[in-house]
Write an enzyme that holds these catalytic residues in place. Structure first.
Site, PDB file in Angstrom:
ATOM      1  N   LYS A 106      73.471 -63.137 -22.591  1.00  0.00           N
ATOM      2  CA  LYS A 106      73.177 -64.511 -22.156  1.00  0.00           C
ATOM      3  C   LYS A 106      73.371 -65.466 -23.334  1.00  0.00           C
ATOM      4  O   LYS A 106      73.932 -66.549 -23.187  1.00  0.00           O
ATOM      5  CB  LYS A 106      71.730 -64.573 -21.633  1.00  0.00           C
ATOM      6  CG  LYS A 106      71.246 -65.947 -21.219  1.00  0.00           C
ATOM      7  CD  LYS A 106      71.502 -66.184 -19.740  1.00  0.00           C
ATOM      8  CE  LYS A 106      71.261 -67.589 -19.223  1.00  0.00           C
ATOM      9  NZ  LYS A 106      70.049 -68.245 -19.539  1.00  0.00           N
ATOM     10  N   ASN A 157      80.584 -78.090 -17.133  1.00  0.00           N
ATOM     11  CA  ASN A 157      81.075 -76.787 -17.602  1.00  0.00           C
ATOM     12  C   ASN A 157      82.556 -76.571 -17.274  1.00  0.00           C
ATOM     13  O   ASN A 157      83.312 -76.038 -18.087  1.00  0.00           O
ATOM     14  CB  ASN A 157      80.242 -75.659 -16.991  1.00  0.00           C
ATOM     15  CG  ASN A 157      78.799 -75.712 -17.460  1.00  0.00           C
ATOM     16  OD1 ASN A 157      78.450 -76.474 -18.365  1.00  0.00           O
ATOM     17  ND2 ASN A 157      77.942 -74.913 -16.848  1.00  0.00           N
TER      18      ASN A 157
HETATM   19  O1  PAF Z   1      72.154 -73.047 -20.190  1.00  0.00           O
HETATM   20  C1  PAF Z   1      72.832 -73.249 -19.170  1.00  0.00           C
HETATM   21  O2  PAF Z   1      73.104 -74.371 -18.750  1.00  0.00           O
HETATM   22  C2  PAF Z   1      73.304 -72.039 -18.373  1.00  0.00           C
HETATM   23  O3  PAF Z   1      72.786 -70.893 -18.978  1.00  0.00           O
HETATM   24  C3  PAF Z   1      74.814 -71.897 -18.223  1.00  0.00           C
HETATM   25  C4  PAF Z   1      75.111 -70.532 -17.684  1.00  0.00           C
HETATM   26  C5  PAF Z   1      75.547 -72.127 -19.501  1.00  0.00           C
HETATM   27  C6  PAF Z   1      75.351 -72.784 -17.135  1.00  0.00           C
HETATM   28  O4  PAF Z   1      75.276 -74.123 -17.347  1.00  0.00           O
END
Ligand code: PAF
Length: 308
Positions: free
Chosen positions: A181, A199
């Protein structure tokens, strides 16, 4: 002790969502608020797919007295240690603490400050955001992994959690899950915060896609050095999948920057850079991003004009 309530520290979107799910599933909870609430329960509304439901959740103040047998921490990463220390006189070595925050580094910090404490870590892809005080929109159903380094089998307290939360599994290799993660967050969050883009722009814009490539290369080398080879081999594909699945989303770091809040950069890229230094792996692109986001934070003067 399994009948003792789970005290929930951090009544934001994820905290309220988990509190509501646990309580609905028969696991007693108590929301811990900064100041003692006027009433013994607090109405919490969860909206999901056009429906919304209201629950009365038991609530108390962090400064109240009473033993805490079970604590779930859902604050932002920079607040984890301070928040737990604010109730440390209500915990003892028999208390269990689950940390469910983005990033890494705070569990080790806490273990140093509270030696012998029974600390578990979790990571979730549940999507939730606040639509008002104690009002949460459950925007996307996700998966929650919980574990403790070295503990391959789930402890007894975990079964009611798994049942109440739905997609919630015990993860025997929680360090790898947290690292994966972290790796994805390192590749996505700082770039989107710096360029103030959703994103999806990280794949649509060629220059940004090249930057993601360079970041993934560095992150993969650190992952290999730290023993997370499974993460490094799949990283570029994993990052592409997450970007595609969340193309229209603003990353949590971009949301923090736009709202003029501190970001989680020290527990995301900061943790990666510290690990890279420990193993002698050069990570110039990640170091540069770390400096740039810290620079943005030091110039913080409240919410971005577009958010006001
Ligand atoms: O931190 C975040 O926003 C999320 O973990 C991710 C997966 C990067 C999606 O925006």
């Amino acid at each position: 002790m399994t009948d003792s309530p789970w005290h929930i520290l951090g009544a934001g979107a994820i905290g309220c969502l988990f509190a509501a799910k646990l309580q609905r599933g028969g696991v007693p909870v108590t929301l811990l608020l900064r100041t003692s609430p006027a009433a013994a329960t607090l109405p919490v509304v969860v909206a999901s797919g056009g429906n919304s439901s209201e629950l009365a959740l038991p609530a108390a103040g962090v400064g109240d007295r009473g033993y805490i047998a079970q604590l779930l921490v859902t604050t932002k990463a920079p607040d984890v240690v301070t928040a737990v220390m604010s109730v440390s006189d209500r915990l003892d070595r028999n208390s269990r603490v689950v940390l469910l925050a983005n990033g890494m580094g705070f569990a080790a910090e806490l273990q140093r400050q509270l030696p012998g404490m029974d600390i578990y870590s979790g990571t979730t892809t549940e999507g939730a955001y606040r639509i008002g005080p104690q009002r949460v929109c459950h925007a996307g159903h996700g998966r929650t992994l919980v574990g403790q380094p070295g503990l391959t089998q789930p402890p007894d307290w975990f079964a009611p959690w798994a049942e109440a939360l739905g997609e919630c599994c015990w993860e025997p290799n929680i360090e790898q899950a947290l690292w994966e993660k972290l790796a994805v967050n390192c590749a996505i969050n700082p770039l989107t915060a710096l360029h103030r883009c959703n994103n999806g722009e990280l794949l649509r814009n060629e220059n940004l896609a090249d930057e993601v490539d360079r970041l993934c290369g560095e992150i993969s080398r650190v992952s290999d050095a730290a023993g997370f080879t499974a993460v490094s081999q799949a990283l570029r594909g994993t990052v592409n999948r997450v970007i595609t699945a969340t193309a229209d989303n603003r990353s949590s770091m971009l949301q923090d920057v736009l709202a003029g809040r501190p970001t989680e950069i020290d527990y995301i890229t900061g943790h990666l850079v510290a690990t890279a230094r420990r193993y002698g792996v050069p990570v110039p692109c990640n170091e540069e991003l770390l400096l740039q986001i810290r620079g943005l934070e030091s110039r913080r003067d409240g919410p971005d004009p577009v958010q006001r």
